[in-house]
Scaffold this active site. Structure first.
Site, PDB file in Angstrom:
ATOM      1  N   TYR A 186      23.238 -70.966 -52.894  1.00  0.00           N
ATOM      2  CA  TYR A 186      22.631 -69.894 -52.098  1.00  0.00           C
ATOM      3  C   TYR A 186      23.606 -69.444 -51.030  1.00  0.00           C
ATOM      4  O   TYR A 186      24.221 -70.284 -50.368  1.00  0.00           O
ATOM      5  CB  TYR A 186      21.336 -70.379 -51.432  1.00  0.00           C
ATOM      6  N   GLU A 201      23.065 -66.302 -48.746  1.00  0.00           N
ATOM      7  CA  GLU A 201      22.647 -65.056 -48.092  1.00  0.00           C
ATOM      8  C   GLU A 201      23.603 -64.696 -46.971  1.00  0.00           C
ATOM      9  O   GLU A 201      24.023 -65.576 -46.203  1.00  0.00           O
ATOM     10  CB  GLU A 201      21.237 -65.200 -47.482  1.00  0.00           C
ATOM     11  N   ASP A 250      28.854 -41.891 -58.351  1.00  0.00           N
ATOM     12  CA  ASP A 250      28.478 -43.039 -59.189  1.00  0.00           C
ATOM     13  C   ASP A 250      29.414 -42.992 -60.404  1.00  0.00           C
ATOM     14  O   ASP A 250      29.245 -42.165 -61.302  1.00  0.00           O
ATOM     15  CB  ASP A 250      27.013 -42.878 -59.619  1.00  0.00           C
ATOM     16  N   THR A 291      28.887 -49.879 -61.990  1.00  0.00           N
ATOM     17  CA  THR A 291      28.574 -51.149 -62.630  1.00  0.00           C
ATOM     18  C   THR A 291      29.908 -51.800 -62.971  1.00  0.00           C
ATOM     19  O   THR A 291      30.962 -51.154 -62.931  1.00  0.00           O
ATOM     20  CB  THR A 291      27.775 -50.943 -63.928  1.00  0.00           C
ATOM     21  N   LYS A 340      30.604 -51.710 -67.939  1.00  0.00           N
ATOM     22  CA  LYS A 340      30.798 -50.635 -68.927  1.00  0.00           C
ATOM     23  C   LYS A 340      32.294 -50.543 -69.251  1.00  0.00           C
ATOM     24  O   LYS A 340      32.813 -51.477 -69.857  1.00  0.00           O
ATOM     25  CB  LYS A 340      30.225 -49.320 -68.392  1.00  0.00           C
ATOM     26  N   ARG A 382      27.722 -58.190 -66.212  1.00  0.00           N
ATOM     27  CA  ARG A 382      26.676 -57.204 -65.913  1.00  0.00           C
ATOM     28  C   ARG A 382      26.399 -57.227 -64.403  1.00  0.00           C
ATOM     29  O   ARG A 382      25.984 -58.257 -63.867  1.00  0.00           O
ATOM     30  CB  ARG A 382      25.414 -57.605 -66.687  1.00  0.00           C
TER      31      ARG A 382
HETATM   32  N1  DSN Z   1      21.821 -47.432 -69.350  1.00  0.00           N
HETATM   33  C1  DSN Z   1      23.122 -46.978 -68.958  1.00  0.00           C
HETATM   34  C2  DSN Z   1      23.719 -46.072 -69.992  1.00  0.00           C
HETATM   35  O1  DSN Z   1      23.481 -46.310 -71.153  1.00  0.00           O
HETATM   36  O2  DSN Z   1      24.451 -45.153 -69.661  1.00  0.00           O
HETATM   37  C3  DSN Z   1      23.133 -46.338 -67.635  1.00  0.00           C
HETATM   38  O3  DSN Z   1      22.567 -47.185 -66.710  1.00  0.00           O
END
Ligand code: DSN
Length: 415
Positions: A51, A53, A196, A222, A225, A231
């Protein structure tokens, strides 16, 4: 034998099945990728027990001296990667990262202007079903029928709406995002610019897409990707005051204890992104997406916007007698995983759609290049040209399995 195999046969069996699925299908969902075994190992590491925080050297619990170093390492690496001054690596997801930016910069009912979900935007860019659309007054810009953002139109809408924040970045947009122009528009109406970059971050990191800095006030992404990490999410800014607000918004605003095992994996992923090989990967991702666009265009398919500048393409079936859903099912039967997607001028519901989105990042991670992508594009065309022919789907499935077998990434299910 792994601990999982010995102690939980049910979960191990499912992991085995998923490994099989990932290994012998062609994963072409534009938001997916294959994290390296090192990233996966870090996710499953003992940092999960801690933990922590708060933030490095400002924690609420003892015993954080090691995770402080770990989190600082992730912060330093991501700052180097994107060339910015402040980073928060605690967001558990891209959605929470976006929520953090809104909480830091806005008050409830403030106006935001984002890209319409049905034009390629994201739920968290103000869609009415998302907390971003319930908490704030959301307005939208979109793409023209040619599939491109019309920046003059964005400016006109911004002048009418007078938003406090403009969101740029998309989930299904095959063209370069012009951050400088977005910032000019934001400045003209006195709005924050929030980028984003979840989809394109891996390309930005390799200078294969323009950088949102110095234009954006805040940037989120994120990590899983095109960046190919675990993730999760993160937030970046060059503004110290904004960074303080972002930190408070994430913890204690919307999250509790940070997932230090995931932060460990983020650090590993950023380390991979900083290596010279990353540039080669990102270049190939773009080359492979272009091959998909070129071959499918030549095969007579309508490639939205006429091509791609990044890792994805959109195919429109507005002029065909089948839907995105039909195409998605047929390709799935043939072992090619994509997703149905709305397209400019959409006439069908979001559950059916008139298009599909196809990405190149995951298969590029498996080492597939020009030759394989040309073959894959031809196979996609063959399936779509025979949308109701189960024999053709079964034949392509066999060919897909053969191709996949030569590009195996993981050799055991517990990586
Ligand atoms: N679900 C993602 C996508 O497929 O682009 C975006 O969060």
């Amino acid at each position: 034998m792994s601990f999982l195999a010995k102690n939980d046969a049910a979960v191990y069996e499912l992991a085995k099945q998923e490994l099989e699925r990932q290994s012998y299908n062609l994963e072409m969902i534009a938001s997916e990728n294959f994290a390296s075994p090192s990233v996966i190992e870090a996710m499953g590491s003992i940092f999960t027990n801690k933990y922590a925080e708060g933030y490095p050297s400002k924690r609420y619990y003892g015993g954080c001296e090691i995770v402080d170093k770990l989190e600082q390492l992730a912060i330093d690496r991501v700052k180097e990667l994107f060339g910015c001054k402040f980073a928060n690596v605690q967001p558990n997801s891209g959605s929470q990262a976006n929520q953090g930016v809104y909480q830091a910069l806005l008050n409830p009912y403030d106006k935001i202007l984002g890209m319409d979900l049905s034009h390629g935007g994201h739920l968290t860019h103000g869609a009415k079903v998302s907390s971003s659309g319930k908490t704030y007054q959301s307005f939208f810009y979109g793409v023209n029928l040619n599939g491109r953002i019309d920046y003059d139109r964005v400016r006109d809408i911004a002048k009418i709406v007078q938003p406090k924040l403009i969101v740029c970045g998309a989930s299904a947009y095959p063209r370069e995002i012009e951050f400088k122009t977005f910032r000019q528009i934001a400045d003209e109406v006195g709005a924050y610019l929030f980028a984003d970059i979840a989809h394109i971050a891996g390309l930005v990191a390799a200078n294969e897409h323009q950088n949102p800095f110095p234009h954006a006030h805040a940037v989120t992404s994120t990590t899983h990707k095109t960046l190919r990490g675990p993730r999760g999410g993160f937030i970046l800014t060059n503004d110290e005051e904004i960074s303080k607000k972002i930190n408070s918004a994430i913890f204690p605003g919307i999250q509790g204890g940070p997932l230090e095992n995931i932060i460990a994996a983020k650090a590993v992923g950023f380390g991979e992104n900083l290596k010279p090989e990353w540039k080669t990967y990102a270049k190939q991702v773009k080359i492979n997406a272009k091959i998909l666009a070129d071959v499918l265009s030549k095969e007579g398919f309508d490639v939205v916007s006429g091509g791609t500048d990044n890792h994805l393409i959109l195919l429109s079936f507005l002029n065909r007698d089948f839907s995105g859903k039909d195409a998605d099912h047929a390709l799935e039967n043939a072992g090619i995983t994509v997703n149905k997607n709305t397209v400019p001028g959409e006439t069908r519901s979001p559950f059916v759609t008139s298009g599909i989105r196809i990405g190149s990042a995951a298969l590029t991670s498996r080492g597939m290049k020009d030759k394989e992508f040309t073959f894959i594009a031809q196979k996609i065309a063959e399936v779509l040209n025979n949308i109701n022919d189960a024999n053709i789907h079964a034949k392509v499935r066999k060919e897909v399995k053969e191709l996949s077998s030569n590009f195996i990434i993981y050799d055991k299910p517990t990586y």
